[in-house]
Structures are given as C-alpha cells and as structure tokens.
Design a protein around this motif. Structure first.
Motif, PDB file in Angstrom:
ATOM      1  N   SER A  57      -4.404  -1.795 -10.165  1.00  0.00           N
ATOM      2  CA  SER A  57      -5.058  -2.992  -9.625  1.00  0.00           C
ATOM      3  C   SER A  57      -4.046  -3.923  -8.971  1.00  0.00           C
ATOM      4  O   SER A  57      -4.332  -4.536  -7.934  1.00  0.00           O
ATOM      5  CB  SER A  57      -5.807  -3.728 -10.741  1.00  0.00           C
ATOM      6  N   THR A  58      -2.859  -4.035  -9.570  1.00  0.00           N
ATOM      7  CA  THR A  58      -1.830  -4.904  -9.001  1.00  0.00           C
ATOM      8  C   THR A  58      -1.359  -4.381  -7.650  1.00  0.00           C
ATOM      9  O   THR A  58      -1.185  -5.156  -6.698  1.00  0.00           O
ATOM     10  CB  THR A  58      -0.643  -5.017  -9.962  1.00  0.00           C
ATOM     11  N   ILE A  59      -1.151  -3.071  -7.554  1.00  0.00           N
ATOM     12  CA  ILE A  59      -0.711  -2.476  -6.288  1.00  0.00           C
ATOM     13  C   ILE A  59      -1.764  -2.683  -5.206  1.00  0.00           C
ATOM     14  O   ILE A  59      -1.463  -3.126  -4.083  1.00  0.00           O
ATOM     15  CB  ILE A  59      -0.412  -0.973  -6.476  1.00  0.00           C
ATOM     16  N   VAL A  60      -3.014  -2.374  -5.521  1.00  0.00           N
ATOM     17  CA  VAL A  60      -4.082  -2.488  -4.532  1.00  0.00           C
ATOM     18  C   VAL A  60      -4.282  -3.948  -4.114  1.00  0.00           C
ATOM     19  O   VAL A  60      -4.366  -4.263  -2.922  1.00  0.00           O
ATOM     20  CB  VAL A  60      -5.396  -1.897  -5.090  1.00  0.00           C
ATOM     21  N   SER A  61      -4.340  -4.844  -5.081  1.00  0.00           N
ATOM     22  CA  SER A  61      -4.570  -6.256  -4.768  1.00  0.00           C
ATOM     23  C   SER A  61      -3.392  -6.855  -4.015  1.00  0.00           C
ATOM     24  O   SER A  61      -3.582  -7.617  -3.057  1.00  0.00           O
ATOM     25  CB  SER A  61      -4.824  -7.042  -6.057  1.00  0.00           C
ATOM     26  N   GLY A  62      -2.172  -6.525  -4.427  1.00  0.00           N
ATOM     27  CA  GLY A  62      -1.006  -7.058  -3.745  1.00  0.00           C
ATOM     28  C   GLY A  62      -0.907  -6.588  -2.305  1.00  0.00           C
ATOM     29  O   GLY A  62      -0.632  -7.382  -1.396  1.00  0.00           O
ATOM     30  N   CYS A  63      -1.144  -5.293  -2.067  1.00  0.00           N
ATOM     31  CA  CYS A  63      -1.112  -4.766  -0.700  1.00  0.00           C
ATOM     32  C   CYS A  63      -2.238  -5.362   0.144  1.00  0.00           C
ATOM     33  O   CYS A  63      -2.048  -5.652   1.331  1.00  0.00           O
ATOM     34  CB  CYS A  63      -1.214  -3.248  -0.718  1.00  0.00           C
ATOM     35  N   ALA A  64      -3.414  -5.546  -0.441  1.00  0.00           N
ATOM     36  CA  ALA A  64      -4.536  -6.132   0.292  1.00  0.00           C
ATOM     37  C   ALA A  64      -4.234  -7.572   0.682  1.00  0.00           C
ATOM     38  O   ALA A  64      -4.553  -8.011   1.795  1.00  0.00           O
ATOM     39  CB  ALA A  64      -5.814  -6.061  -0.549  1.00  0.00           C
ATOM     40  N   VAL A  65      -3.619  -8.328  -0.206  1.00  0.00           N
ATOM     41  CA  VAL A  65      -3.265  -9.716   0.105  1.00  0.00           C
ATOM     42  C   VAL A  65      -2.242  -9.761   1.235  1.00  0.00           C
ATOM     43  O   VAL A  65      -2.404 -10.516   2.208  1.00  0.00           O
ATOM     44  CB  VAL A  65      -2.720 -10.422  -1.147  1.00  0.00           C
ATOM     45  N   PHE A  66      -1.187  -8.953   1.132  1.00  0.00           N
ATOM     46  CA  PHE A  66      -0.159  -8.938   2.173  1.00  0.00           C
ATOM     47  C   PHE A  66      -0.745  -8.535   3.525  1.00  0.00           C
ATOM     48  O   PHE A  66      -0.454  -9.169   4.556  1.00  0.00           O
ATOM     49  CB  PHE A  66       0.967  -7.985   1.771  1.00  0.00           C
ATOM     50  N   ALA A  67      -1.564  -7.492   3.541  1.00  0.00           N
ATOM     51  CA  ALA A  67      -2.152  -7.025   4.793  1.00  0.00           C
ATOM     52  C   ALA A  67      -3.082  -8.077   5.391  1.00  0.00           C
ATOM     53  O   ALA A  67      -3.095  -8.284   6.620  1.00  0.00           O
ATOM     54  CB  ALA A  67      -2.914  -5.721   4.556  1.00  0.00           C
ATOM     55  N   ASN A  68      -3.862  -8.751   4.560  1.00  0.00           N
ATOM     56  CA  ASN A  68      -4.765  -9.779   5.080  1.00  0.00           C
ATOM     57  C   ASN A  68      -3.998 -10.941   5.683  1.00  0.00           C
ATOM     58  O   ASN A  68      -4.360 -11.440   6.752  1.00  0.00           O
ATOM     59  CB  ASN A  68      -5.675 -10.276   3.962  1.00  0.00           C
ATOM     60  N   LEU A  69      -2.966 -11.401   4.996  1.00  0.00           N
ATOM     61  CA  LEU A  69      -2.190 -12.515   5.526  1.00  0.00           C
ATOM     62  C   LEU A  69      -1.548 -12.152   6.858  1.00  0.00           C
ATOM     63  O   LEU A  69      -1.475 -12.992   7.773  1.00  0.00           O
ATOM     64  CB  LEU A  69      -1.120 -12.935   4.519  1.00  0.00           C
ATOM     65  N   LEU A  70      -1.100 -10.930   6.993  1.00  0.00           N
ATOM     66  CA  LEU A  70      -0.450 -10.506   8.231  1.00  0.00           C
ATOM     67  C   LEU A  70      -1.461 -10.278   9.352  1.00  0.00           C
ATOM     68  O   LEU A  70      -1.388 -10.913  10.413  1.00  0.00           O
ATOM     69  CB  LEU A  70       0.359  -9.235   7.977  1.00  0.00           C
TER      70      LEU A  70
END
Length: 282
Positions: A81-94
C-alpha cells in the motif's frame, strides 16, 4: 419584562454557540473511532457485544494486535500500500501540475474545450471504465502487478482542475519577473507555479494518498497474488475467515487508519500559508 441582550454580549453568545456546535460535531465524529480502538483493545474473555455497550475495555489487552501481525503478512500489505500510494502521489503531483500549467497560463486554440473535457471525466463512475481498464492492463501484461494499481492513479481530472485553478490565481507579475530573469516555460512552472501552489499540491497529495490507500475495488479485480495484496484486501481476508474475530478486524482497521492520521497531522501546517508568499520568497 426580559431585558434585550446587549451588543457586547451577543458576539460572546454566538461564539459560545459555535464552540458548542463544533464540540458536538467533533464528538459525533470521534465516537466511532473510539469505539473501534476500544474494540481492538478488549481482552479475549471480554464480551464486545454487551448491553448497554461499554465504550472502554474492562480488560485492556494488545493480544489482537499481536495476533494480527503474527498470523498475517501485515507488513507486506502495508509495504504494498505504501509503494502504490507513494508512487500515485508523486505521479499526480508531477503530471497534474504539468497538465494544469498550460491550461492556466498559456493561450491556445481549444483550451476551454480541453478543460471542459477533463472536468467532465470527473462525472464518469469508475465502474464504467473498470472493464476497459482491466482489458488494457491484461494486454499490456501488467495484470497481477503493482504497476496495474499505480498507472491508473498516475493522473486525475480532479488534480488537474485543482492545480489549474491554483495556477490561474498566481499574479502575472511573478511570471513576467521570472521570464525577465531568463526562465523558460518549464523554469516558470518550477520556480514560480510550484512554490505558489504548495498548499494545493499538499491538498492534492492528501486526497490521492487517502483515495489510493483505501482503494478496495480495483485491487480486488486486478490482483490474484496474495503477496501483492494491499492493506484493504488484507483486511478483507480477516473479515472473510470462518472464525470471525471482531477484535482482529478492529485492530486491522486501526492500523490502516494510523498512516492517514499521521499524514494529515504532518502536512496540515503546509495548507495554511498563503500561496503567493512562497513564490515571492523563491
């Protein structure tokens, strides 16, 4: 005969009524959470379905939490969950910020139509696109991988619209000053828009993290390997066992809530400062 309330006392009374109302709302919101924590802390011999219900455990115990991590791969669920959520947050911000910048600050044909189409996609339920998205993931060979959870969350229409509105409110003078200093369009986006929209970026990060962290339907559809399960799927395994222990389920729910609370408490101070102040400092 009753005396009218003086002008000085009226604001005090209104403030008191507002405070009482907020306290009642806070208690209403916190009671279910307290009940959840209380259930997870009740001992094995304690009845959790008493009448009248007991809000506080009479025999507090951490036995449910110990069994939760000893008998289940909870650390694996949390890591996924941490990997998926962290990558999703980074991708959305970018990606959302890159897409929002031209929609807010550049003039080109069809800009209004593009923005309208982006906003219109917010009205489409996920269930409508779930089957085509599933077929696409299968054709790309990403089914039963964490990438299948990250890619659909890499950019959201809500994020593009939110950041577009934030970028549109940045004073033009800041952008012109950056252009005079020799900044390119990408430099203006990074040095002016990103610092100015820090509060909205933090807000978007919180929304994306909470939505991805608690997502249940899409991981249930796309994942078969239990080693790739996210935390909501792992908690569902607890609730679907033959011998259902509500203490264990409550403990798992508390564990899933803690990262969200920590994130909110840690980031809430970034939401309050004014947007343009950060850009001026930069």
């Amino acid at each position: 005969m009753a005396q009218p309330i003086s002008g000085r006392r009226r604001p005090v009374l209104l403030h008191g009524l507002q405070l009482i109302t907020l306290l009642l709302i806070a208690v209403t919101m916190l009671v279910p959470l307290l009940w959840l924590v209380s259930t997870s802390l009740k001992g094995p011999a304690e009845d959790i379905f008493t009448s009248p219900p007991a809000l506080f455990p009479s025999q507090p115990s951490l036995e449910a939490y110990l069994r939760l991590f000893e008998d289940n791969p909870m650390w694996g669920y949390i890591l996924n969950s941490t990997i998926v959520s962290g990558c999703a947050v980074f991708a959305n911000l970018l990606f959302c910020s890159l897409a929002a910048y031209p929609l807010a600050r550049m003039r080109f044909a069809g800009r209004g139509l593009v923005l309208a189409l982006v906003v219109a996609t917010i009205l489409i339920p996920f269930q409508v696109v779930m089957i085509p998205l599933y077929l696409l993931m299968v054709q790309l060979g990403l089914r039963n991988t964490l990438w299948a959870l990250i890619i659909p969350q890499a950019a959201t229409a809500f994020g593009i619209f939110l950041l577009r509105q934030s970028f549109a409110g940045v004073p033009v003078e800041l952008e012109e000053a950056a252009r005079i200093d020799g900044c390119s369009r990408l430099g203006e986006w990074w040095n002016v828009m990103i610092p100015a929209a820090k509060a909205d970026l933090v807000t978007l990060a919180m929304f994306v993290f909470i939505g991805t962290w608690s997502d249940f339907l899409w991981p249930l559809v796309i994942l078969d390997d239990r080693n790739l399960y996210t935390l909501p799927l792992g908690l569902q395994q607890l609730a679907s066992s033959f011998s259902l222990d509500w203490r264990l389920v409550a403990a798992g729910a508390v564990v899933s809530i803690v990262p969200v609370l920590v994130l909110f408490i840690g980031l809430q101070r970034f939401i309050l400062p004014s947007a343009t102040g950060d850009a001026v400092k930069g």
